[in-house]
Scaffold this motif. Structure first.
Motif, PDB file in Angstrom:
ATOM      1  N   ALA A 217      12.147  70.920  53.138  1.00 51.21           N
ATOM      2  CA  ALA A 217      12.103  71.213  51.698  1.00 51.21           C
ATOM      3  C   ALA A 217      12.747  72.563  51.452  1.00 51.21           C
ATOM      4  N   GLU A 218      13.455  72.651  50.328  1.00 53.72           N
ATOM      5  CA  GLU A 218      14.141  73.879  49.960  1.00 53.72           C
ATOM      6  C   GLU A 218      13.980  74.139  48.473  1.00 53.72           C
ATOM      7  N   ASP A 219      14.114  75.403  48.112  1.00 53.18           N
ATOM      8  CA  ASP A 219      14.167  75.785  46.705  1.00 53.18           C
ATOM      9  C   ASP A 219      15.582  75.549  46.188  1.00 53.18           C
ATOM     10  N   TYR A 220      15.715  75.347  44.873  1.00 47.52           N
ATOM     11  CA  TYR A 220      17.036  75.191  44.264  1.00 47.52           C
ATOM     12  C   TYR A 220      17.604  76.583  44.029  1.00 47.52           C
ATOM     13  N   LEU A 221      18.604  76.951  44.828  1.00 42.22           N
ATOM     14  CA  LEU A 221      19.124  78.309  44.809  1.00 42.22           C
ATOM     15  C   LEU A 221      20.488  78.416  44.156  1.00 42.22           C
ATOM     16  N   ASN A 222      21.044  77.308  43.698  1.00 43.25           N
ATOM     17  CA  ASN A 222      22.389  77.366  43.143  1.00 43.25           C
ATOM     18  C   ASN A 222      22.451  78.148  41.852  1.00 43.25           C
ATOM     19  N   ASP A 223      21.319  78.267  41.158  1.00 43.64           N
ATOM     20  CA  ASP A 223      21.305  79.025  39.909  1.00 43.64           C
ATOM     21  C   ASP A 223      21.103  80.513  40.146  1.00 43.64           C
ATOM     22  N   HIS A 224      20.960  80.914  41.414  1.00 47.47           N
ATOM     23  CA  HIS A 224      20.762  82.322  41.718  1.00 47.47           C
ATOM     24  C   HIS A 224      22.111  83.033  41.722  1.00 47.47           C
ATOM     25  N   SER A 225      22.227  84.074  40.921  1.00 46.89           N
ATOM     26  CA  SER A 225      23.452  84.861  40.919  1.00 46.89           C
ATOM     27  C   SER A 225      23.583  85.677  42.199  1.00 46.89           C
ATOM     28  N   ILE A 226      22.450  86.125  42.712  1.00 43.48           N
ATOM     29  CA  ILE A 226      22.431  86.891  43.947  1.00 43.48           C
ATOM     30  C   ILE A 226      21.279  86.380  44.800  1.00 43.48           C
ATOM     31  N   GLU A 227      21.366  86.612  46.095  1.00 46.85           N
ATOM     32  CA  GLU A 227      20.312  86.166  46.999  1.00 46.85           C
ATOM     33  C   GLU A 227      19.212  87.201  47.150  1.00 46.85           C
ATOM     34  N   ASP A 228      19.553  88.453  46.988  1.00 46.35           N
ATOM     35  CA  ASP A 228      18.583  89.531  47.154  1.00 46.35           C
ATOM     36  C   ASP A 228      18.669  90.454  45.951  1.00 46.35           C
ATOM     37  N   SER A 229      17.522  90.837  45.410  1.00 51.41           N
ATOM     38  CA  SER A 229      17.522  91.710  44.235  1.00 51.41           C
ATOM     39  C   SER A 229      18.111  93.084  44.541  1.00 51.41           C
ATOM     40  N   ASP A 230      18.126  93.472  45.814  1.00 53.44           N
ATOM     41  CA  ASP A 230      18.708  94.764  46.176  1.00 53.44           C
ATOM     42  C   ASP A 230      20.227  94.767  46.048  1.00 53.44           C
ATOM     43  N   LEU A 231      20.835  93.574  45.913  1.00 52.33           N
ATOM     44  CA  LEU A 231      22.283  93.482  45.809  1.00 52.33           C
ATOM     45  C   LEU A 231      22.773  93.470  44.365  1.00 52.33           C
ATOM     46  N   ILE A 232      21.876  93.664  43.411  1.00 50.09           N
ATOM     47  CA  ILE A 232      22.276  93.669  42.006  1.00 50.09           C
ATOM     48  C   ILE A 232      23.204  94.853  41.736  1.00 50.09           C
TER      49      ILE A 232
END
Length: 531
Positions: A217-232
């Motif tokens: 099972a996985e989360d739907y991550l395609n809507d994520h602009s970035i993978e880590d909030s530290d990379l904003i």
């Protein structure tokens, strides 16, 4: 002439004294003699249909397994909440295949009524699936996902066309939709052991149950602009100590309208973005903004110092470096879109209101301030509110009232301010309109200063709806704190404000600043760090 005998062909084929053949739609029961006579003919037809479906399903399974015998193409089973969250999610899995359980279609039907965002997404998904089905004649052979022009999706879409209810290792209620989807995933896992069958769900508990049952099972991550909030993208960068020694060669500088420009060349130029702030602190400090990046050269321009009292904005002076950067963006007429991120107490709303009032009542650049925010309660909802649109929004606009009170106090303390700043609170509020997001679709704002507060609770689609309302002469300011997201299924990486920060960075008419230091009070600063 004697009458012909009654034909007995059907009776010869169906022996009513024997037990009817078991069907997957019903538990195997021994038919009573009375019911056998009425069910005899339908039983024959159903059995023939089942035999045809079984043959087709077997051939379909062979096709699905044959295409992915190497295990490279995965089979993703989508939960309903993924479709409701992103209506175009079925086209976001590149070369992999998509499987939709029948219970997911049932849940889509339950959510399609109403005017909410979820209902609109459900209807959009249904229309998309209908368009896909109209492009093929045989659903059992799979539907190419690129048949509607989505070239990035090269996999196939499969619908559940037969009963898939392999028993789970743990006894769970069969009537719950989540458990039915888990049973489908278990059946597909057993049917294609050499293939990666993965459940995609936005529901954390659903993913936990799947993993407990030994399913992927996985989360739907395609809507994520970035993978880590530290990379904003932060909007500002600290220059190294050796910046001038490595970039001062062949440097050009000139002064225009009180602003000093530097045209530099060097290794850091490739990392610069237009409207990004660069700073160097030391004996010869530099606070500048990137105005142009062309090949191996970049043009830097010094910024206005809003920390000095003579450059205050509606009685407000910048208290730190990031606030100075923010006011340079808010007061720049060439910047149409500004995003400000920061924790509570960093001054996002105060700076935006001060800049808006100055440009509405003093410079007359805009006609009025429009302020809106998403109405997501922190605790229990208090129910419907009486009154007009603005009266209904007033409880959500406590930040507006607090900051207006502070600005009015600052204006009265400063005896050197112009008369416009000492206007009564009623006149100031007459130039500020509080609007609900529910009625934004179809509107166009002309020469308005629009403030979108609490933008971290907006989805990317809602953010697009608001930003596209901007007409000629309008400036939009988005404020948010990604550490305080209250909307379900939204994370720091998938929030609407994170989405627009990532998409607008480097555009010549937009700017972003992440405010670091809290200026509300020592208690608020300590609470933000300690709690």
């Amino acid at each position: 002439m004697p009458l012909p005998k009654i034909p007995t062909q059907l009776a010869d084929k169906v022996d009513l004294t024997k037990e009817p053949k078991a069907d997957y739609r019903q538990p195997s029961k021994k038919a009573s003699p009375k019911k056998a006579e009425t069910l005899a003919i339908p039983e024959v037809k159903v059995s023939q249909a089942d035999e045809a479906i079984t043959k087709t399903s077997t051939s379909t399974s062979k096709k699905m397994a044959k295409k992915t015998s190497t295990g490279e193409r995965k089979l993703f089973v989508l939960d309903t909440n993924v479709l409701l969250h992103d209506p175009s999610s079925i086209f976001r899995f590149q070369e992999h295949d998509i499987f939709l359980p029948m219970v997911a279609l049932e849940e889509l039907d339950h959510h399609k009524k109403g005017m909410t965002e979820v209902a609109r997404n459900a209807r959009q998904v249904s229309r998309t699936l209908d368009d896909l089905c109209s492009e093929v004649n045989d659903l059992l052979a799979g539907i190419p996902l690129d048949c509607l022009g989505n070239k990035e999706a090269t996999g196939q879409l499969w619908f559940q066309t037969s009963k898939l209810d392999d028993p789970l290792s743990i006894q769970l209620p069969d009537s719950k939709a989540d458990n039915m989807i888990l049973s489908v995933v278990q059946s597909l896992h057993n049917q294609f052991p050499a293939r990666a069958v993965i459940l995609v769900s936005k529901d954390i508990n659903m993913r936990l149950k799947a993993r407990a049952l030994g399913l992927k099972a996985e989360d739907y991550l395609n809507d994520h602009s970035i993978e880590d909030s530290d990379l904003i993208y932060e909007g500002s960068v600290l220059l190294p100590d050796n910046f001038w020694t490595r970039h001062a060669k062949d440097m050009e500088s000139w002064t225009q309208a009180g602003t000093t420009f530097y045209k530099i060349r060097g290794p850091l130029v490739n990392n610069f973005r237009v409207n990004e702030f660069v700073y160097f602190e030391g004996d010869n400090p530099l606070y500048a903004q990137v105005k142009e990046v062309s090949g191996k050269t970049a043009v830097l321009a010094t910024i206005r110092d809003y920390t000095h009292p003579k450059n205050n904005v509606w009685g407000v002076s910048a208290r730190n470096r990031e606030q100075n950067f923010a006011l340079n963006l808010l007061m720049n007429p060439d910047i149409d879109f500004v995003t400000l991120l920061g924790q509570a107490g960093t001054g996002k709303t105060l700076l935006a209101l001060a800049a808006g009032l100055t440009q509405v009542l003093e410079t007359k650049r805009f006609t009025e301030i429009i302020m809106t925010r998403v109405t997501v309660p922190v605790g229990e909802d208090i129910g419907f509110l009486p009154g007009t649109e603005e009266e209904k929004m007033q409880p959500w606009m406590g930040a507006l009232e607090d900051n207006l009170e502070f600005l009015n106090t600052q204006a009265r303390k400063d005896s050197s301010i112009q008369w416009e700043r000492s206007l009564s609170k009623e006149i100031i509020q007459s130039h500020i309109k509080v609007k609900s997001m529910n009625f934004m679709r179809g509107r166009t704002f002309l020469n308005k200063f629009v403030i979108i507060d609490e933008a971290q609770n907006l989805t990317p689609k809602q953010m697009k709806t608001l930003i596209t309302r901007a007409g000629p002469g309008t400036k939009i300011v988005c404020l948010g704190n990604i550490a305080q997201i209250d909307t379900p299924y939204l994370t720091e990486g998938s929030s609407g404000i994170t989405y627009v920060v990532d998409r607008f960075k480097g555009w010549q008419h937009s700017g972003h600043v992440t405010l670091q230091k809290g200026e509300r009070s020592r208690l608020a600063d300590y609470a933000s760090d300690a709690l």
